[in-house]
Design an enzyme around this catalytic site. Structure first.
Site, PDB file in Angstrom:
ATOM      1  N   ASP A   9      40.236  -8.879  -6.985  1.00 22.75           N
ATOM      2  CA  ASP A   9      41.668  -8.052  -6.911  1.00 22.75           C
ATOM      3  C   ASP A   9      41.431  -6.706  -6.428  1.00 22.75           C
ATOM      4  OD1 ASP A   9      44.192  -7.641  -7.478  1.00 22.75           O
ATOM      5  OD2 ASP A   9      44.304  -8.083  -9.721  1.00 22.75           O
ATOM      6  N   ASP A 102      46.642  -9.519  -2.169  1.00 23.77           N
ATOM      7  CA  ASP A 102      45.721  -8.724  -2.673  1.00 23.77           C
ATOM      8  C   ASP A 102      44.781  -9.415  -4.000  1.00 23.77           C
ATOM      9  OD1 ASP A 102      47.369  -8.546  -4.924  1.00 23.77           O
ATOM     10  OD2 ASP A 102      47.272  -6.517  -5.234  1.00 23.77           O
ATOM     11  N   GLU A 103      44.857 -10.750  -4.006  1.00 26.79           N
ATOM     12  CA  GLU A 103      44.142 -11.445  -5.015  1.00 26.79           C
ATOM     13  C   GLU A 103      43.528 -12.578  -4.588  1.00 26.79           C
ATOM     14  OE1 GLU A 103      45.524 -13.011  -9.125  1.00 26.79           O
ATOM     15  OE2 GLU A 103      47.070 -12.686  -8.032  1.00 26.79           O
TER      16      GLU A 103
END
Length: 380
Positions: A9, A102-103
């Site tokens: 993350d 974003d993960e």
């Protein structure tokens, strides 16, 4: 073979991207969002210490943290950085799932025979920071649930491993809010029963959980015990949703075609939001009366908002339709999908616009997708 699943993350991704452009922003309370009437899309840890949170009205956030610096944000820049991070990770892992902008989930099962999974994950994280300049946290465990919770506990800049024999010990003292599927309503329900920690939740009989939350009761019981068989789904930009329409009679009625495009975009955008997707590539397809077919596409900042998508679709149509011949078929397609919510568009949206989308989606979910829509889509 024991599974090895890593969750990665990006730390305060939007804020980190802005600090990459402007180092003066380091250590400052930062709010990413769209003006006084907008809401918080993201904020730095320094701002969070004052109680600032995502989706909070910016006016409220500034009352909590008057010293915060508000930056409108640049979704195109953030999307490009997300693509760059994805490319770096994708080069180094056998199976990658892009869970959001974003993960990421990485399936490294079996890699311990060659490198050691924790060492390999460390090297991947180092490669992300070296190639992009962005900070990233990760946790490694035997499944998605534990690794995701582990990342949350290790941030910022955390690198964490929860081995199989340590899972229950790790989970027990944590709040049930840490379990990904536990939202505010479920948390309030269990809090009223005095169930606040994962340990207490794990001690409840599975049939009692099923009575309380229905079919999700068994899944919740498993997660409280650190059990999750969900596979890592390989990431592919080929994922798509699309629609097209063949006219009963070939037409050159541009007003009619634009209206049809508007209706198509609205329906597909609603599907994106309902299924929690964002798209990064849009395309328009035209088939002329002589059966010649042309397609034009462009990459866009991640979004699921009708008004944003429609702007790009109409621009593509204007560039594509140059022959002035009658049209037999028109189509719209969204590709490059990743999981995410409409709040990715909060840089431009006002509270009123966000509320409008929420209300329209509620009505469509309750009464059907045709129950309400943009006037431009009903001119057909």
């Amino acid at each position: 073979m024991e599974r090895a699943i890593a969750h990665m993350d990006m730390d305060t991704f939007f804020v980190s991207c802005e600090r990459l452009k402007n180092s003066v922003l380091e250590k400052q309370p930062i709010i990413i969002g769209g003006g006084d009437r907008g809401v918080v899309a993201s904020c730095s840890y320094e701002a969070r210490e004052f109680g600032v949170r995502s989706a909070m009205p910016i006016r409220m956030a500034l009352r909590l943290c008057p010293e915060a610096r508000v930056i409108k944000g640049d979704m195109e820049y953030y999307s490009n950085m997300s693509h760059l991070v994805t490319e770096v990770i994708q080069e180094k892992v056998p199976v990658l799932e892009k869970a959001s902008i974003d993960e990421f989930y990485l399936d490294l099962s079996g890699m311990d025979k060659f490198f050691g999974c924790y060492q390999w994950t460390n090297e991947i994280a180092d490669a992300v920071t070296k190639n992009t300049g962005l900070p990233i946290s990760f946790a490694l465990s035997t499944n998605k649930t534990v690794s995701k919770i582990g990342t949350g506990e290790s941030k910022p800049l955390g690198r964490f491993e929860v081995k199989e024999k340590e899972i229950q010990h790790f989970l027990d003292p944590l709040s049930i809010k840490k379990i990904p599927m536990v939202g505010p309503e479920t948390f309030q329900l269990f809090s009223r029963l005095g169930v606040k920690t994962i340990k207490t939740l794990s001690e409840m009989p599975v049939d009692v959980l099923q009575e309380l939350v229905g079919k999700n009761g068994q899944t919740l019981w498993k997660k409280a015990h650190g059990i999750d068989e969900t596979p890592v789904i390989p990431y592919s930009e080929r994922k798509s949703i699309s629609t097209e329409d063949t006219f009963a009679q070939d037409t050159i009625d541009i007003l009619k075609i634009r209206s049809l495009l508007s209706g198509m975009v609205e329906k597909l955008a609603f599907q994106l939001r309902r299924e929690k997707w964002l798209t990064s590539t849009v395309s328009v397809k035209i088939r002329y009366s002589n059966f010649d077919t042309e397609i034009k596409q462009c990459r866009i900042p991640y979004t699921s908002a009708d008004h944003t998508l429609l702007r790009y679709i109409l621009e593509l149509f204007n560039k594509l339709y140059t022959r002035r011949m009658r049209i037999r078929l028109i189509g719209v397609k969204f590709t490059g999908l990743v999981h995410g919510l409409h709040q990715m568009d909060l840089f431009e949206d006002t509270e009123e616009l966000i509320s409008l989308y929420q209300t329209m989606d509620y009505l469509k979910n309750r009464f059907g997708s045709e129950s309400i829509g943009r006037a431009s889509g009903f001119l057909q």
